[in-house]
Scaffold this motif. Structure first.
Motif, PDB file in Angstrom:
ATOM      1  N   LEU A   1      -8.627   3.289  -4.107  1.00 31.95           N
ATOM      2  CA  LEU A   1      -8.310   2.331  -5.167  1.00 31.95           C
ATOM      3  C   LEU A   1      -9.138   2.601  -6.420  1.00 31.95           C
ATOM      4  O   LEU A   1      -8.639   2.493  -7.547  1.00 31.95           O
ATOM      5  CB  LEU A   1      -8.541   0.907  -4.670  1.00 31.95           C
ATOM      6  CG  LEU A   1      -7.527   0.381  -3.650  1.00 31.95           C
ATOM      7  CD1 LEU A   1      -8.006  -0.936  -3.056  1.00 31.95           C
ATOM      8  CD2 LEU A   1      -6.159   0.210  -4.291  1.00 31.95           C
TER       9      LEU A   1
ATOM     10  N   LEU B   1      -3.756  -2.918  -9.499  1.00 33.46           N
ATOM     11  CA  LEU B   1      -4.921  -2.243  -8.922  1.00 33.46           C
ATOM     12  C   LEU B   1      -6.173  -3.098  -9.054  1.00 33.46           C
ATOM     13  O   LEU B   1      -6.999  -3.159  -8.120  1.00 33.46           O
ATOM     14  CB  LEU B   1      -5.135  -0.891  -9.612  1.00 33.46           C
ATOM     15  CG  LEU B   1      -4.199   0.243  -9.199  1.00 33.46           C
ATOM     16  CD1 LEU B   1      -4.428   1.450 -10.092  1.00 33.46           C
ATOM     17  CD2 LEU B   1      -4.435   0.626  -7.735  1.00 33.46           C
TER      18      LEU B   1
ATOM     19  N   GLN C   1       0.826  -1.205   0.000  1.00 33.35           N
ATOM     20  CA  GLN C   1       0.000   0.000   0.000  1.00 33.35           C
ATOM     21  C   GLN C   1       0.864   1.260   0.000  1.00 33.35           C
ATOM     22  O   GLN C   1       0.556   2.239  -0.687  1.00 33.35           O
ATOM     23  CB  GLN C   1      -0.935  -0.022   1.213  1.00 33.35           C
ATOM     24  CG  GLN C   1      -2.006  -1.105   1.118  1.00 33.35           C
ATOM     25  CD  GLN C   1      -2.800  -1.259   2.391  1.00 33.35           C
ATOM     26  OE1 GLN C   1      -2.735  -0.421   3.272  1.00 33.35           O
ATOM     27  NE2 GLN C   1      -3.547  -2.348   2.500  1.00 33.35           N
TER      28      GLN C   1
ATOM     29  N   THR D   1      -6.063  -5.865  -6.423  1.00 33.44           N
ATOM     30  CA  THR D   1      -6.280  -5.319  -5.078  1.00 33.44           C
ATOM     31  C   THR D   1      -7.720  -4.862  -4.908  1.00 33.44           C
ATOM     32  O   THR D   1      -8.358  -5.117  -3.877  1.00 33.44           O
ATOM     33  CB  THR D   1      -5.326  -4.143  -4.826  1.00 33.44           C
ATOM     34  OG1 THR D   1      -3.998  -4.526  -5.172  1.00 33.44           O
ATOM     35  CG2 THR D   1      -5.362  -3.716  -3.374  1.00 33.44           C
ATOM     36  N   LEU D   2      -8.241  -4.179  -5.917  1.00 28.83           N
ATOM     37  CA  LEU D   2      -9.606  -3.666  -5.847  1.00 28.83           C
ATOM     38  C   LEU D   2     -10.616  -4.793  -5.732  1.00 28.83           C
ATOM     39  O   LEU D   2     -11.566  -4.720  -4.934  1.00 28.83           O
ATOM     40  CB  LEU D   2      -9.896  -2.805  -7.080  1.00 28.83           C
ATOM     41  CG  LEU D   2     -11.247  -2.075  -7.131  1.00 28.83           C
ATOM     42  CD1 LEU D   2     -11.401  -1.163  -5.937  1.00 28.83           C
ATOM     43  CD2 LEU D   2     -11.347  -1.274  -8.429  1.00 28.83           C
TER      44      LEU D   2
END
Length: 335
Positions: free
Chosen positions: A280, A320, A213, A323-324
């Motif tokens: 995000l 991304l 992060q 992670t999203l």
């Protein structure tokens, strides 16, 4: 009256294979020709066999595979060969747009990029049917049975077919197909598939760590500073004697960079404020603006010199997305 066809649930994966193989073919072809001094097939004989012809032959082979064979393996092979053929075809776009058959026509790279982006968006953004129709579920299940008859039915294909059948209206035909599929012996996943799934899970876990992060914050802070500084430098050093078209590209690139930089700053502020999911999504939007708008002008101006920037943006976007999706799954589970 609509066309008498149903949407194949596995069609998106094959379309993406087609597009990826086409993009890789363009990059490999351009790289090979540049490294070898742009040789000509035919030499000094007066003949020039353009690689667009090989592209057409491969697309013909792909079409014949679809028409003459059955099974998901043949469909994947047709997607691969068709993508390679399309890549060889679209790589010569500059020749088709100029009277002197100019392979190096500068806007051609940007136009290729736009074509691939539009095709990719058409594949990814096509809304799936809200409720799977029984005929679509059965059609997909029958392709699984066709693979089983060839000894090529894998566990993922069977599981997906059974899930589709479970979600559609039940009748005697659906029940019979479910029983047939349940009895069929599936081929275990190969080592490459298992390794890919493991890599995906491991990458997703790493992206959820605190170190990852902070790296995301660092990347977007640096990107915001670089983009905004680039805009300022472009405005200060703007040469009024430059042509209108060059001015337009410069200003479009600068404005897109400013938008991406502003979105990056907004995402960093949200992340510092512990609004991780919102941050995000903002970062994701920034990457999409950069890829779908800014990258077009970069290719128009710099051609393949813009490729490293594209690769970097695609890697960041992939990180991304992983992670999203993980955070959205957590939010859905907690609601």
């Amino acid at each position: 009256m609509g066309l008498p066809v149903g949407r194949d649930p596995a069609g998106r994966a094959r379309a993406e294979l087609f597009l990826i193989s086409a993009v890789v073919t363009v990059l490999v072809t351009r790289g090979y020709l540049a490294a070898t001094g742009y040789p000509k097939i035919g030499g000094d004989s007066g003949l020039h066999v353009a690689h667009v012809l090989f592209g057409g032959i491969l697309m013909l082979v792909a079409m014949l595979l679809v028409l003459l064979t059955f099974g998901s393996a043949a469909e994947r092979l047709a997607s691969l060969l068709g993508g390679i053929g399309f890549g060889l075809f679209i790589d010569e776009l500059g020749k088709f747009l100029t009277s002197d058959n100019n392979y190096f026509f500068q806007p051609a790279i940007a136009l290729m990029y736009v074509i691939f982006v539009i095709a990719f968006l058409a594949v990814r953004l096509a809304p799936p049917p809200r409720q799977p129709q029984p005929e679509v579920c059965l059609g997909y299940a029958y392709t699984a049975l066709a693979d089983a008859s060839l000894g090529r039915l894998d566990t993922v294909h069977r599981r997906h077919a059974l899930e589709l059948l479970a979600g559609c209206e039940q009748d005697s035909e659906v029940t019979a197909v479910v029983e047939l599929l349940s009895r069929e012996r599936a081929v275990p996943e190969g080592r490459v598939t298992r390794a890919g799934r493991w890599l995906l899970r491991t990458t997703q876990r790493l992206l959820l760590t605190r170190v990852a992060q902070w790296l995301v914050i660092a990347v977007f802070v640096l990107q915001a500073i670089a983009l905004i500084a680039d805009v300022v430098v472009s405005v200060v050093e703007q040469d009024p004697g430059v042509s209108t078209s060059s001015n337009f590209v410069d200003w479009a690139t600068a404005l897109t960079g400013l938008a991406v930089g502003a979105l990056s700053v907004a995402g960093v502020v949200q992340l510092i404020g512990r609004k991780r999911l919102a941050a995000l999504r903002t970062f994701h939007l920034a990457m999409l603006v950069s890829l779908l708008i800014g990258q077009v002008f970069l290719f128009a101006e710099s051609q393949f010199n813009a490729l490293p920037d594209l690769v970097f943006n695609l890697l960041v976007l992939a990180a991304l997305r992983l992670t999203l999706s993980a955070y959205e799954a957590r939010a859905a589970a907690g609601s």
